[in-house]
Design an enzyme around this catalytic site. Structure first.
Site, mmCIF file in Angstrom:
data_model
loop_
_atom_site.group_PDB
_atom_site.id
_atom_site.type_symbol
_atom_site.label_atom_id
_atom_site.label_comp_id
_atom_site.label_asym_id
_atom_site.label_seq_id
_atom_site.Cartn_x
_atom_site.Cartn_y
_atom_site.Cartn_z
ATOM 1 N N PHE A 155 62.606 94.846 62.097
ATOM 2 C CA PHE A 155 64.009 94.552 61.821
ATOM 3 C C PHE A 155 64.168 93.131 61.296
ATOM 4 C CE2 PHE A 155 68.469 93.684 63.239
ATOM 5 C CZ PHE A 155 69.069 94.566 62.354
ATOM 6 N N TYR A 156 63.313 92.216 61.735
ATOM 7 C CA TYR A 156 63.333 90.852 61.183
ATOM 8 C C TYR A 156 63.167 90.894 59.675
ATOM 9 C CZ TYR A 156 61.457 86.288 59.845
ATOM 10 O OH TYR A 156 61.224 85.090 59.206
#
Length: 337
Positions: free
Chosen positions: A151-152
């Site tokens: 998700f980063y």
């Protein structure tokens, strides 16, 4: 010149702000002093910057638009460098909301600030993690980035896309730069080098993921800062692509926007990296060999030709030099702590 730099209490932001101050510029730093890692390290970085009369610090969260507006009012920036973010590839698996708040909402707020201020150049930090599952190396900026593994990485890809739309709609020259495994003095305690040096110094085991087969394009922090500083003057302009043999420019056809890798271009295996640390410390590591972690990629490798074409510069510090500099800093810092 007048700069607004976000994340000045962070690892890279501190080094960039110090470089700008040393060159005689004025820097307004914005940082949230979040507790993702030891705040005392962040406070120590800001204390060093505060020795300069050219530095002013504003403490606030990226999600707080009023705090950002205050920082912009104080800074009156000619250039904005947005480095602040929720970092940590694995942390994004455990705490994704903090990444949405900081990296999505926070980056949107910074774009709104740039829309209002209209700086000569907006520079925004992205990451090599956006290349995700790509297998062809070295990674070129024009490669597709459609398969982020964390998700980063997804939030950083979204930031790039949002910044392009703002550059197109509002005409602010914008450069997104993709970092490749930055390391060096004043580094983050959650990163591999800090963790390895700390554990080996204390004769504790280190976790070696991917059975040590991983490779990373380690980039020394001073090299990264040099690249950023040189990119400040390389403002993208529609219709003015780089004309250099073998270089694929990412300049947008409809916006003053481009994305640039900032990496050394020389991937190093994890095991040789650990061996370098052992030599610098004069101690052997106790290795706990583990499988790959979720979200990890086998290797990263930057194509640095666009950076070199734009700035005449490419990172050159060897891993041996960089690790030794970090170890020297670590010894001094832990003695003083």
């Amino acid at each position: 010149m007048r700069f607004l730099v976000t994340g000045t209490a962070g690892f890279i932001g501190y080094h960039l702000a110090q470089r700008l101050l040393d060159a005689g510029h004025f820097v307004t730093g914005f940082d949230g002093m979040t507790a993702y890692y030891d705040v005392r390290l962040k406070e120590a970085r800001h204390a060093l910057l505060a020795r300069s009369n050219g530095f002013k610090a504003i403490i606030g969260q990226l999600e707080d638009m009023a705090a950002l507006e205050k920082a912009a009012e104080v800074a009156q920036p000619e250039v904005i460098v947005h480095l602040a973010a929720q970092a940590g590839v694995r942390h994004s698996i455990e705490q994704p909301r903090s990444f949405a708040d900081s990296n999505l909402t926070g980056s949107f707020n910074m774009l709104e600030i740039a829309r209002a201020v209209k700086p000569a150049h907006l520079l925004m930090a992205s990451t090599s993690s956006v290349y995700g599952a790509n297998e062809i190396m070295p990674f070129q900026e024009a490669d597709r980035t459609d398969h982020p593994l964390t998700f980063y990485a997804a939030t950083k890809k979204a930031m790039e896309a949002m910044s392009h739309s703002y550059a197109h709609l509002f005409g602010v020259p914008t450069t997104c730069f993709r970092f490749f495994t930055v390391y060096g003095p004043w580094g983050r305690p959650d990163m591999a080098l800090f963790k390895f040096v700390d554990a080996i110094s204390k004769e504790q085991p280190i976790d070696v993921y991917g059975e040590g087969r991983l490779q990373r394009d380690f980039t020394y922090v001073s090299d990264l800062v040099e690249g950023i500083v040189r990119l400040i003057d390389a403002r993208p302009a529609i219709g003015s692509p780089v004309a250099a043999e073998g270089v694929s420019d990412t300049l947008s056809p409809v916006a003053p926007w481009r994305v640039v890798n900032v990496g050394g271009g020389e991937p190093v295996g994890l095991l040789p990296f650990i061996e370098t640390i052992e030599r610098c410390l004069g101690k052997p590591a106790i290795r706990n060999m583990l499988p790959m972690q979720p979200g990890d990629v086998p290797a990263t490798w930057a194509d640095h030709r666009l950076l070199e074409a734009l700035t005449g510069y490419r990172p050159r510090t060897s891993v041996e030099e960089g690790v030794r500099a970090f170890v020297d800093w670590y010894v001094d810092y832990t003695k003083a702590a």
